[in-house]
Enzyme design. Structure first.
Site, PDB file in Angstrom:
ATOM      1  N   HIS A 157       0.823  -1.225   0.000  1.00  0.00           N
ATOM      2  CA  HIS A 157       0.000   0.000   0.000  1.00  0.00           C
ATOM      3  C   HIS A 157       0.851   1.266   0.000  1.00  0.00           C
ATOM      4  CE1 HIS A 157      -4.073  -1.734   0.689  1.00  0.00           C
ATOM      5  NE2 HIS A 157      -3.314  -2.788   0.961  1.00  0.00           N
ATOM      6  N   ASP A 365       3.648   9.273  -1.083  1.00  0.00           N
ATOM      7  CA  ASP A 365       2.466   8.526  -0.651  1.00  0.00           C
ATOM      8  C   ASP A 365       2.235   7.395  -1.630  1.00  0.00           C
ATOM      9  OD1 ASP A 365       0.128   7.969   0.825  1.00  0.00           O
ATOM     10  OD2 ASP A 365      -0.319  10.105   1.019  1.00  0.00           O
TER      11      ASP A 365
HETATM   12  P1  ADQ Z   1      -3.018   6.155   4.652  1.00  0.00           P
HETATM   13  O1  ADQ Z   1      -1.621   6.598   4.880  1.00  0.00           O
HETATM   14  O2  ADQ Z   1      -3.841   5.943   5.856  1.00  0.00           O
HETATM   15  O3  ADQ Z   1      -3.097   4.828   3.783  1.00  0.00           O
HETATM   16  P2  ADQ Z   1      -4.910   7.475   2.714  1.00  0.00           P
HETATM   17  O4  ADQ Z   1      -4.815   6.715   1.462  1.00  0.00           O
HETATM   18  O5  ADQ Z   1      -5.108   8.926   2.499  1.00  0.00           O
HETATM   19  O6  ADQ Z   1      -3.677   7.307   3.693  1.00  0.00           O
HETATM   20  O7  ADQ Z   1      -6.166   6.910   3.494  1.00  0.00           O
HETATM   21  C1  ADQ Z   1      -6.617   7.498   4.646  1.00  0.00           C
HETATM   22  C2  ADQ Z   1      -8.075   7.099   4.927  1.00  0.00           C
HETATM   23  O8  ADQ Z   1      -8.362   7.434   6.278  1.00  0.00           O
HETATM   24  C3  ADQ Z   1      -9.047   7.837   4.055  1.00  0.00           C
HETATM   25  O9  ADQ Z   1     -10.141   7.000   3.778  1.00  0.00           O
HETATM   26  C4  ADQ Z   1      -9.468   9.035   4.926  1.00  0.00           C
HETATM   27  O10 ADQ Z   1     -10.777   9.461   4.737  1.00  0.00           O
HETATM   28  C5  ADQ Z   1      -9.305   8.481   6.333  1.00  0.00           C
HETATM   29  N1  ADQ Z   1      -8.785   9.555   7.203  1.00  0.00           N
HETATM   30  C6  ADQ Z   1      -7.540  10.083   7.183  1.00  0.00           C
HETATM   31  N2  ADQ Z   1      -7.422  11.075   8.082  1.00  0.00           N
HETATM   32  C7  ADQ Z   1      -8.612  11.167   8.674  1.00  0.00           C
HETATM   33  C8  ADQ Z   1      -9.126  12.020   9.697  1.00  0.00           C
HETATM   34  N3  ADQ Z   1      -8.386  12.961  10.267  1.00  0.00           N
HETATM   35  N4  ADQ Z   1     -10.408  11.832  10.060  1.00  0.00           N
HETATM   36  C9  ADQ Z   1     -11.164  10.886   9.479  1.00  0.00           C
HETATM   37  N5  ADQ Z   1     -10.756  10.059   8.521  1.00  0.00           N
HETATM   38  C10 ADQ Z   1      -9.487  10.190   8.125  1.00  0.00           C
HETATM   39  C11 ADQ Z   1      -2.155   3.905   3.233  1.00  0.00           C
HETATM   40  C12 ADQ Z   1      -1.116   4.511   2.293  1.00  0.00           C
HETATM   41  C13 ADQ Z   1      -1.798   5.295   1.178  1.00  0.00           C
HETATM   42  C14 ADQ Z   1      -2.794   4.390   0.442  1.00  0.00           C
HETATM   43  C15 ADQ Z   1      -3.702   3.676   1.424  1.00  0.00           C
HETATM   44  C16 ADQ Z   1      -4.581   2.634   0.736  1.00  0.00           C
HETATM   45  O11 ADQ Z   1      -0.229   5.354   3.013  1.00  0.00           O
HETATM   46  O12 ADQ Z   1      -0.844   5.799   0.255  1.00  0.00           O
HETATM   47  O13 ADQ Z   1      -3.591   5.173  -0.422  1.00  0.00           O
HETATM   48  O14 ADQ Z   1      -2.962   3.009   2.436  1.00  0.00           O
HETATM   49  O15 ADQ Z   1      -3.822   1.769  -0.032  1.00  0.00           O
END
Ligand code: ADQ
Length: 458
Positions: A157, A365
């Site tokens: 991921h 990311d």
């Molecule tokens: P993350 O590093 O967690 O994921 P991201 O892909 O942006 O990053 O996913 C975050 C999820 O958590 C989103 O669904 C978002 O809505 C939720 N979220 C984040 N901050 C939040 C907050 N403050 N309040 C509520 N909800 C929040 C890892 C990798 C990414 C990759 C994903 C999936 O780092 O690059 O996209 O896995 O593969």
């Protein structure tokens, strides 16, 4: 039909909404097909023995959940020190933040062996096994060593860095060789696939050829990009729900006619939060018409607080926010609203929709699902503009976002200004192109494409 077995460090009840990209995406894949989800229980046993842990099973709708407890020593070495103290920073190109001093590779190996041992007891011969993320890279190699013949796939991921950065990890060649125990290795972006091929060539003296095959030391694996998506239909339904609408109204009332820039993430150094604040300060300096007229709402939920680098980042962000608010704020205007909490998933679309500009500017990311959620939450008749880092995996897909280099403060400030000023016709055109791609490559497309490829991989 084969049963799907998903393995990830943390698991969640797929019927409940979860914060965190992996849990959301995998939960949705499993809910469709049913199967088994195996991982750590989230429990730490203070009196436990390293390499041992109790197995718990339960049923959540169509999905069987199986979890293992970890003892304190295993949790510290496998999760805190090696996975999040070494692999996470190095895979995000941050050698400066990696702590190699603990040398906890043995704990990482021990927990992967423990997981393999517990999982093996639950497996059926024709299961199809899908392992997720950097905590569990050697799991297939451990299962194979125990005689498991099932089809096994892995999905990373987070990004995969170039070979010379990987080479900083003690025993990186052992780690990367263990990927060859899988039938299929999936990455988020084409850049990650390229780095994997180069690693095989330069560090393992291997090669790559047609059909996505990478070969090294007499072993073969297929390596391909499968950019993860979101559940567009679900998110659109959430956006029409009572909680999201309430959130939107509340933002309108609080911020009146001011334009909002919105950022939402876990508080993590990979997300580029400090650089974003530098750019916002620059925006206020270079384009003073934004003073009193534009507010940055930054939500950063607590994350990995027992890892030192995260605590330091929190302190720096608080001080940077304080200095911007002190230097530019007025009695009736606070330039940055920084909130160190998470927002309920049902309310998130309302928050995104209130932002004229969505700021998604990580330094690195894997994909970044927030970028996709921001686009889907917009009012399609009057959409906001996504400002996206070129270093997010999503940048390969989302051409119509305004892309920025987060290290270039002046360029980022200029681009935010351009986003704030963009007229409706251009916003509509960009939004509709982004939506088309998002719908075509949603989370269902992602899991179905991956699993079809894994089925065809032997
Ligand atoms: P993350 O590093 O967690 O994921 P991201 O892909 O942006 O990053 O996913 C975050 C999820 O958590 C989103 O669904 C978002 O809505 C939720 N979220 C984040 N901050 C939040 C907050 N403050 N309040 C509520 N909800 C929040 C890892 C990798 C990414 C990759 C994903 C999936 O780092 O690059 O996209 O896995 O593969």
């Amino acid at each position: 039909m084969s049963r799907l077995v998903v393995v990830s460090n943390r698991i969640a009840d797929p019927r409940k909404s979860a914060a965190g990209g992996l849990a959301v995406a995998v939960g949705q894949a499993l809910e469709t097909t049913g199967g088994l989800w195996f991982g750590w229980s989230g429990k730490i046993r203070e009196d436990g023995t390293p390499g041992e842990g109790e197995l718990h099973t339960s049923q959540a709708g169509k999905v069987q959940l199986a979890t293992v407890d970890l003892c304190r020593e295993d949790y510290d070495s496998y999760y805190l020190n090696h996975s999040n103290g070494v692999l996470w920073p190095v895979f995000h190109y941050r050698l400066d933040l990696a702590d190699f001093s603990t040398n906890d590779l043995s704990g990482y190996r021990r927990v992967n062996k423990l997981f393999a041992h517990k999982l093996k007891a639950l497996l059926k011969p024709d299961d199809i096994i899908w392992v997720h993320d950097y905590h569990l890279i050697p799991l297939a190699a451990e299962l194979r060593a125990m005689g498991c013949q099932q089809r096994m796939g892995f999905f990373l991921h987070i990004p995969l860095p170039p070979p010379l950065i990987m080479a900083a990890i003690p025993q990186h060649d052992w780690l990367m060789r263990s990927l060859f125990a899988y039938d299929l290795v999936g990455f988020q972006s084409q850049a990650d696939v390229t780095h994997f091929r180069h690693y095989a060539e330069t560090e393992l003296k291997g090669s790559y050829g047609p059909d996505d095959i990478v070969e090294a030391s007499g072993a073969q694996v297929r390596a391909k990009a499968f950019p993860i998506g979101i559940d567009v239909d679900e998110f659109q339904t959430l956006a029409k729900g009572k909680d999201a609408l309430e959130m939107y109204d509340q933002m309108q009332k609080t911020y009146g006619q001011r334009k909002l820039l919105v950022g939402v993430e876990r508080l993590d150094y990979s997300k580029g939060l400090r650089h974003r604040l530098y750019a916002f300060r620059q925006l206020l300096e270079s384009y003073p018409e934004n003073r009193g007229a534009t507010t940055l709402v930054q939500i950063a939920s607590p994350s990995r607080e027992s890892v030192e680098a995260y605590d330091l980042l929190r302190q720096r962000l608080e001080s940077l926010t304080g200095s911007i608010n002190g230097d530019f704020g007025e009695l009736d205007w606070t330039p940055v609203r920084y909130i160190h909490r998470s927002v309920a998933r049902k309310r998130l679309p309302g928050l995104y929709r209130s932002g004229s500009v969505g700021l998604v500017t990580p330094l690195r990311d894997g994909m970044n699902l927030v970028a996709k959620e921001y686009v889907v939450a917009q009012n399609e008749k009057d959409p906001g503009v996504l400002v996206l880092s070129r270093f997010a995996g999503a940048a390969e897909q989302l051409d119509e976002a305004l892309q920025v280099n987060p290290y270039d403060t002046a360029q980022m400030a200029e681009t935010i200004q351009r986003a704030l000023q963009m007229g409706l016709p251009e916003r509509l055109e960009r939004h509709s192109a982004l939506m088309q791609r998002m719908k075509a490559q949603d989370v269902h497309w992602w899991s179905q494409t991956y699993l079809a490829d894994l089925n065809a991989s032997r």
